[in-house]
Design an enzyme around this catalytic site. Structure first.
Site, PDB file in Angstrom:
ATOM      1  N   ASP A 106       0.913  -1.367   0.094  1.00 21.61           N
ATOM      2  CA  ASP A 106      -0.207  -0.004   0.214  1.00 21.61           C
ATOM      3  C   ASP A 106       0.774   1.193  -0.007  1.00 21.61           C
ATOM      4  OD1 ASP A 106      -1.919   1.857   0.625  1.00 21.61           O
ATOM      5  OD2 ASP A 106      -3.129   0.506   1.615  1.00 21.61           O
ATOM      6  N   HIS A 108      -0.485   4.524   0.129  1.00 22.94           N
ATOM      7  CA  HIS A 108      -1.340   5.777   0.806  1.00 22.94           C
ATOM      8  C   HIS A 108      -0.438   6.157   1.794  1.00 22.94           C
ATOM      9  CE1 HIS A 108      -4.407   3.883  -1.775  1.00 22.94           C
ATOM     10  NE2 HIS A 108      -4.997   5.129  -1.883  1.00 22.94           N
ATOM     11  N   SER A 159      -4.751  -4.851   0.875  1.00 23.12           N
ATOM     12  CA  SER A 159      -3.577  -4.488   2.009  1.00 23.12           C
ATOM     13  C   SER A 159      -3.927  -5.116   3.555  1.00 23.12           C
ATOM     14  CB  SER A 159      -2.867  -3.317   2.005  1.00 23.12           C
ATOM     15  OG  SER A 159      -2.791  -2.712   0.887  1.00 23.12           O
TER      16      SER A 159
HETATM   17 CO1  HCB Z   1      -6.182   5.864  -3.685  1.00 27.84          CO
HETATM   18  N1  HCB Z   1      -7.992   4.597  -3.337  1.00 27.84           N
HETATM   19  N2  HCB Z   1      -5.465   4.395  -4.741  1.00 27.84           N
HETATM   20  N3  HCB Z   1      -4.790   7.077  -3.863  1.00 27.84           N
HETATM   21  N4  HCB Z   1      -7.186   6.864  -2.754  1.00 27.84           N
HETATM   22  C1  HCB Z   1      -8.780   4.926  -1.991  1.00 27.84           C
HETATM   23  C2  HCB Z   1      -8.031   4.340  -0.794  1.00 27.84           C
HETATM   24  C3  HCB Z   1      -9.941   4.365  -2.594  1.00 27.84           C
HETATM   25  C4  HCB Z   1     -10.974   3.937  -1.182  1.00 27.84           C
HETATM   26  C5  HCB Z   1     -10.641   5.208  -3.676  1.00 27.84           C
HETATM   27  C6  HCB Z   1     -12.098   4.333  -3.980  1.00 27.84           C
HETATM   28  O1  HCB Z   1     -11.961   3.630  -4.831  1.00 27.84           O
HETATM   29  N5  HCB Z   1     -13.314   4.750  -3.369  1.00 27.84           N
HETATM   30  C7  HCB Z   1      -9.502   3.118  -3.132  1.00 27.84           C
HETATM   31  C8  HCB Z   1      -9.283   1.670  -2.292  1.00 27.84           C
HETATM   32  C9  HCB Z   1     -10.340   0.743  -2.727  1.00 27.84           C
HETATM   33  C10 HCB Z   1     -10.388  -0.503  -1.599  1.00 27.84           C
HETATM   34  O2  HCB Z   1      -9.209  -0.940  -1.663  1.00 27.84           O
HETATM   35  N6  HCB Z   1     -11.441  -0.524  -0.952  1.00 27.84           N
HETATM   36  C11 HCB Z   1      -7.978   3.328  -3.872  1.00 27.84           C
HETATM   37  C12 HCB Z   1      -7.570   2.748  -4.792  1.00 27.84           C
HETATM   38  C13 HCB Z   1      -8.221   1.421  -5.349  1.00 27.84           C
HETATM   39  C14 HCB Z   1      -6.027   3.205  -5.327  1.00 27.84           C
HETATM   40  C15 HCB Z   1      -5.083   2.508  -6.297  1.00 27.84           C
HETATM   41  C16 HCB Z   1      -5.255   0.919  -6.399  1.00 27.84           C
HETATM   42  C17 HCB Z   1      -5.633   3.168  -7.669  1.00 27.84           C
HETATM   43  C18 HCB Z   1      -5.069   2.440  -8.871  1.00 27.84           C
HETATM   44  O3  HCB Z   1      -3.774   2.484  -9.217  1.00 27.84           O
HETATM   45  N7  HCB Z   1      -5.764   1.891  -9.811  1.00 27.84           N
HETATM   46  C19 HCB Z   1      -4.022   3.164  -6.049  1.00 27.84           C
HETATM   47  C20 HCB Z   1      -3.121   2.382  -4.970  1.00 27.84           C
HETATM   48  C21 HCB Z   1      -1.794   1.982  -5.277  1.00 27.84           C
HETATM   49  C22 HCB Z   1      -1.171   1.351  -4.136  1.00 27.84           C
HETATM   50  O4  HCB Z   1      -1.291   1.815  -2.806  1.00 27.84           O
HETATM   51  N8  HCB Z   1      -0.583   0.199  -4.193  1.00 27.84           N
HETATM   52  C23 HCB Z   1      -4.348   4.403  -5.335  1.00 27.84           C
HETATM   53  C24 HCB Z   1      -3.459   5.733  -5.299  1.00 27.84           C
HETATM   54  C25 HCB Z   1      -3.786   6.727  -4.745  1.00 27.84           C
HETATM   55  C26 HCB Z   1      -2.921   8.238  -4.891  1.00 27.84           C
HETATM   56  C27 HCB Z   1      -1.327   7.865  -5.199  1.00 27.84           C
HETATM   57  C28 HCB Z   1      -3.484   8.768  -6.304  1.00 27.84           C
HETATM   58  C29 HCB Z   1      -3.380   8.807  -3.739  1.00 27.84           C
HETATM   59  C30 HCB Z   1      -2.696   8.606  -2.393  1.00 27.84           C
HETATM   60  C31 HCB Z   1      -1.570   9.752  -2.276  1.00 27.84           C
HETATM   61  C32 HCB Z   1      -0.905   9.769  -0.897  1.00 27.84           C
HETATM   62  O5  HCB Z   1      -1.256   8.888   0.175  1.00 27.84           O
HETATM   63  N9  HCB Z   1       0.359  10.174  -0.978  1.00 27.84           N
HETATM   64  C33 HCB Z   1      -4.755   8.329  -3.372  1.00 27.84           C
HETATM   65  C34 HCB Z   1      -5.689   9.021  -2.507  1.00 27.84           C
HETATM   66  C35 HCB Z   1      -5.457  10.312  -2.306  1.00 27.84           C
HETATM   67  C36 HCB Z   1      -6.937   8.059  -2.234  1.00 27.84           C
HETATM   68  C37 HCB Z   1      -7.882   8.689  -1.652  1.00 27.84           C
HETATM   69  C38 HCB Z   1      -8.751   9.747  -2.452  1.00 27.84           C
HETATM   70  C39 HCB Z   1      -7.678   9.540  -0.149  1.00 27.84           C
HETATM   71  C40 HCB Z   1      -6.843   8.900   0.784  1.00 27.84           C
HETATM   72  C41 HCB Z   1      -6.608   9.958   1.905  1.00 27.84           C
HETATM   73  O6  HCB Z   1      -5.604  10.385   1.744  1.00 27.84           O
HETATM   74  N10 HCB Z   1      -7.348  10.044   3.040  1.00 27.84           N
HETATM   75  C42 HCB Z   1      -8.829   7.403  -0.955  1.00 27.84           C
HETATM   76  C43 HCB Z   1     -10.494   7.497  -0.615  1.00 27.84           C
HETATM   77  C44 HCB Z   1     -10.873   7.475   0.457  1.00 27.84           C
HETATM   78  O7  HCB Z   1     -10.073   6.992   1.509  1.00 27.84           O
HETATM   79  N11 HCB Z   1     -12.255   7.573   0.740  1.00 27.84           N
HETATM   80  C45 HCB Z   1      -8.693   6.565  -2.365  1.00 27.84           C
HETATM   81  C46 HCB Z   1      -7.205  11.308   3.789  1.00 27.84           C
HETATM   82  C47 HCB Z   1      -6.472  10.586   5.222  1.00 27.84           C
HETATM   83  C48 HCB Z   1      -6.254  11.786   6.171  1.00 27.84           C
HETATM   84  O8  HCB Z   1      -7.422   9.533   5.617  1.00 27.84           O
HETATM   85  O9  HCB Z   1      -7.892   7.328   6.402  1.00 27.84           O
HETATM   86  O10 HCB Z   1      -5.694   7.622   5.356  1.00 27.84           O
HETATM   87  P1  HCB Z   1      -6.857   8.134   6.238  1.00 27.84           P
HETATM   88  O11 HCB Z   1      -6.250   8.467   7.617  1.00 27.84           O
HETATM   89  C49 HCB Z   1      -6.910   8.877   8.630  1.00 27.84           C
HETATM   90  C50 HCB Z   1      -7.381   7.554   9.748  1.00 27.84           C
HETATM   91  O12 HCB Z   1      -7.509   6.581   9.040  1.00 27.84           O
HETATM   92  C51 HCB Z   1      -6.157   7.308  10.705  1.00 27.84           C
HETATM   93  O13 HCB Z   1      -5.790   8.774  10.985  1.00 27.84           O
HETATM   94  C52 HCB Z   1      -5.538   9.359   9.592  1.00 27.84           C
HETATM   95  C53 HCB Z   1      -5.767  11.007   9.756  1.00 27.84           C
HETATM   96  O14 HCB Z   1      -7.118  11.467  10.122  1.00 27.84           O
HETATM   97  N12 HCB Z   1      -5.227   6.548  10.472  1.00 27.84           N
HETATM   98  C54 HCB Z   1      -4.543   5.887  11.536  1.00 27.84           C
HETATM   99  C55 HCB Z   1      -4.537   6.431   9.287  1.00 27.84           C
HETATM  100  N13 HCB Z   1      -3.513   5.646   9.413  1.00 27.84           N
HETATM  101  C56 HCB Z   1      -3.629   5.198  10.607  1.00 27.84           C
HETATM  102  C57 HCB Z   1      -2.785   4.295  11.377  1.00 27.84           C
HETATM  103  C58 HCB Z   1      -3.019   3.973  12.802  1.00 27.84           C
HETATM  104  O15 HCB Z   1      -2.346   3.200  13.495  1.00 27.84           O
HETATM  105  C59 HCB Z   1      -3.930   4.808  13.556  1.00 27.84           C
HETATM  106  C60 HCB Z   1      -4.847   5.550  12.816  1.00 27.84           C
END
Ligand code: HCB
Length: 224
Positions: A106, A108, A159
């Protein structure tokens, strides 16, 4: 502009993937008296969730996801230092040691980075190993720095199994009692955390700091 209009402008800037507009709308919000936490939770985070929904519906594609991610990161560049400053000083300086990473497969890291920053601000010594980190690398580092907690993040459902594997590997190595394990990321919930035998999860960075403090407190009191 009203509070709600200001927050809407921030959300929309993230949805549009507009880095400059994200920065200027946050600055306008702060000048108008919005709180940094409100901007994070009701502005930036709501915006990026909407982007995820649009991607899922097939209305957004990878380029839009990347632009929105960059806009979000730019916004966090302003909000994070404010939140850190608000938490510094209220915390003890020896809160514990955390090794944190986005788990194997992963990439992200926006949420993981936010959690890492807030843990630092909360007095923890934080070793951030980055993204797509193999399980053995995590465990080796945790042993090297005598971490209290291993914190892992995952957003892809594919993941998630690696989080369970991490706990199994710790058990097999006789290290499960040595480290508390925190799991998080949008795909993680408490039921999942309990199922794999993690010590807890948190929905956001501030709750993650609270949980980390509880885990270290428990460890120092009971040795587990
Ligand atoms: Co990404 N992506 N993405 N993505 N992405 C998601 C996660 C999807 C849910 C979008 C969707 O389909 N609705 C989806 C996953 C579906 C699934 O598996 N159920 C998805 C997908 C499919 C993908 C790719 C596979 C797309 C592709 O290539 N076809 C690819 C992944 C490649 C890989 O990982 N191997 C991909 C790529 C990307 C980027 C690079 C374009 C970009 C990431 C940039 C980066 O992180 N530098 C991206 C983004 C931005 C997203 C969304 C839109 C936002 C994620 C985010 O940053 N959220 C996301 C949609 C969503 O999440 N609803 C989408 C904001 C942060 C602040 O929230 O949850 O990460 P958070 O963290 C919180 C919370 O959970 C907690 O505190 C944080 C702060 O408040 N927390 C923890 C987090 N980690 C913690 C650890 C702890 O121990 C405790 C608390």
């Amino acid at each position: 502009m009203t509070r709600e209009e200001l927050l809407l402008t921030i959300r929309q800037a993230v949805i549009d993937g507009e880095k400059t507009a994200t920065i200027t709308s946050i600055q306008a919000g702060l000048e108008a008296g919005l709180d940094a936490l409100e901007i994070l939770n009701q502005g930036l985070t709501v915006g990026i969730q909407e982007v995820g929904d649009l991607f899922e519906k097939g209305e957004y594609f990878l380029p839009e996801l990347m632009l929105a991610g960059r806009a979000m990161q730019a916004g966090l560049g302003i909000v994070k230092p404010i939140l850190q400053a608000q938490h510094l000083g209220q915390e003890n300086l020896d809160a514990g040691t955390v090794v944190i990473a986005t788990i194997q497969s992963d990439i992200h890291d926006i949420g993981k980075n936010l959690v890492a920053s807030m843990l630092s601000a909360g007095g923890f010594t934080v070793y951030d190993l980055g993204v797509d980190v193999p399980l053995l690398t995590l465990i080796t580092k945790a042993r090297e720095v005598q971490a209290d907690i291993i914190a892992v993040s995952a957003l892809l459902t594919t993941s998630l199994p690696f989080m369970g594997d991490l706990i199994d590997l710790l058990k097999e190595s006789g290290l499960r009692e040595t480290f508390s394990v925190m799991v998080g990321g949008a795909s993680v919930n408490s039921a999942f955390a309990a199922k794999i035998g993690a010590d807890g999860t948190a929905p956001n960075a501030l709750e993650a700091v609270r949980l980390a403090k509880q885990l270290v407190h428990r460890k120092r009191e009971t040795g587990k």
